[in-house]
Design an enzyme around this catalytic site. Structure first.
Site, PDB file in Angstrom:
ATOM      1  N   TYR A  48      64.438 -49.047 -61.179  1.00 32.38           N
ATOM      2  CA  TYR A  48      63.402 -48.146 -61.701  1.00 32.38           C
ATOM      3  C   TYR A  48      62.733 -47.458 -60.518  1.00 32.38           C
ATOM      4  O   TYR A  48      61.963 -48.072 -59.795  1.00 32.38           O
ATOM      5  CB  TYR A  48      62.402 -48.968 -62.528  1.00 32.38           C
ATOM      6  N   LYS A  75      66.792 -45.478 -63.105  1.00 30.08           N
ATOM      7  CA  LYS A  75      65.883 -44.728 -63.977  1.00 30.08           C
ATOM      8  C   LYS A  75      64.997 -43.942 -63.039  1.00 30.08           C
ATOM      9  O   LYS A  75      64.205 -44.513 -62.285  1.00 30.08           O
ATOM     10  CB  LYS A  75      65.054 -45.700 -64.832  1.00 30.08           C
TER      11      LYS A  75
HETATM   12  O1  MN9 Z   1      59.112 -43.990 -68.854  1.00 33.25           O
HETATM   13  C1  MN9 Z   1      57.431 -42.390 -68.661  1.00 33.25           C
HETATM   14  N1  MN9 Z   1      56.913 -42.627 -67.381  1.00 33.25           N
HETATM   15  C2  MN9 Z   1      55.684 -43.058 -67.128  1.00 33.25           C
HETATM   16  C3  MN9 Z   1      58.833 -42.876 -68.661  1.00 33.25           C
HETATM   17  O2  MN9 Z   1      54.848 -43.161 -67.977  1.00 33.25           O
HETATM   18  C4  MN9 Z   1      55.379 -43.395 -65.746  1.00 33.25           C
HETATM   19  C5  MN9 Z   1      57.428 -40.933 -69.109  1.00 33.25           C
HETATM   20  O3  MN9 Z   1      57.942 -40.920 -70.399  1.00 33.25           O
HETATM   21  C6  MN9 Z   1      56.048 -40.278 -69.102  1.00 33.25           C
HETATM   22  O4  MN9 Z   1      55.114 -41.060 -69.783  1.00 33.25           O
HETATM   23  C7  MN9 Z   1      56.052 -38.890 -69.759  1.00 33.25           C
HETATM   24  C8  MN9 Z   1      54.733 -38.171 -69.578  1.00 33.25           C
HETATM   25  O5  MN9 Z   1      54.541 -37.782 -68.244  1.00 33.25           O
HETATM   26  O6  MN9 Z   1      57.085 -38.124 -69.246  1.00 33.25           O
END
Ligand code: MN9
Length: 293
Positions: free
Chosen positions: A132, A161
């Protein structure tokens, strides 16, 4: 593994305990939307604000509800290698398909320590690992060279990821590590990530608009870029509002309006204020009336 994976939110009761019934409902709702898999206990799941027992309980519930219907990735990352191994072993025991881990944080660990953290987890759990990469969250940005060193010839490392706006890095990972799977991490650039070679995407907004992103993914694969762009633009409008007021709080508010009681985010996240609630209500009405989710 490829396609659109939901980074699962964790519903809480008003006293901040896990709302198990709502979690079951959320998993079922996402399966009905046709989601390709789940990423459990990551940033979106507020795992860093939960105890080890709670994180494991979430792993267990998601496994029980989804059975073997879609692939499950358990986020086991922690500041401590031992804590991450403990979490990974739990996921293995429950029959998860893979583990994932954010790099250890807070102490600004040097690269050799981070490499060792990953190999220690993989050796202890003997499971496929999706690294990640979340530079904005933990201060460590993985580049293709370091990724190549970590992956080495160990096929248990299967992917990254990539939660970063550095889209070129996706191409570099793909070009330098044979057979690697890259998941795009920011939903607002999902289509851009796919265009750079990402094999899929893992994201938080897929909790409530997974169907839309599956359509983006399918349109992209079918070569209908105009359709994919139109849907991505619609999603970006929603995400822009949510990022303004707090993305997880807004996602929970949206799902609550949709009938899944998600409750608050854990402290120190602030509760959604009235202006934010109003903004989400507007999005909900627009989405619901247009049935374009
Ligand atoms: O898992 C998410 N990352 C984080 C992925 O929250 C750090 C994204 O889906 C974000 O929430 C999304 C909004 O910025 O892209």
């Amino acid at each position: 593994m490829k396609g659109i994976f939901t980074a699962l939110l964790t519903p809480f009761n008003s006293d901040y305990t896990i709302n198990e019934k709502a979690l079951e409902k959320l998993v079922r709702f996402n399966l009905d939307e046709g989601i390709h898999g789940f990423y459990v206990g990551g940033s979106t799941g507020e795992s860093m604000l939960m105890t080890a027992e709670e994180r494991k309980r979430v792993f267990e519930i998601v496994k029980n509800v989804s059975g073997g219907s879609v692939p499950l990735i358990a986020h086991a990352g922690a500041i401590s290698t031992d804590a991450a191994i403990d979490m990974a072993l739990c996921a293995k025991c429950l029959g998860y398909d893979a583990v994932s881990a954010v790099a250890p944080f807070y102490y600004s660990f040097p690269v050799p320590a981070i490499k060792k953290y990953y190999s220690d987890i993989v050796n202890a759990a003997d499971m496929p690992m999706l690294i990640y990469n979340f530079p904005a969250g933990n201060g460590f940005g993985l580049d293709a060279k370091t990724a190549g060193e970590i992956f080495g010839s160990d096929r248990r490392f299967f992917g990254i990821k990539h939660t970063s706006n550095d889209l070129f890095a996706i191409r570099q990972f793909k070009d330098s590590i044979e057979g690697i799977t890259v998941f795009n991490g920011y939903d607002e650039i999902c289509l851009a990530g796919l265009s750079m070679g990402a094999d899929g995407a893992i994201g938080s907004t897929y909790n409530f608009m997974g169907g839309k992103f599956i359509e983006i993914y399918n349109s992209f694969l079918a070569g209908d870029i105009a359709r994919a762009q139109k849907l991505q633009n619609e999603a970006c409008e929603i995400i822009t509002v949510m990022c303004k007021y707090g993305v997880f709080q807004c996602e929970k508010e949206m799902l609550s309006l949709m009938g899944i009681e998600m409750g608050p985010c854990r402290r120190p996240f602030l509760p959604l204020d009235d202006e934010g609630k109003e903004a989400v209500k507007k999005l909900y009405n627009k989405i619901d009336n247009g049935k374009n989710m």
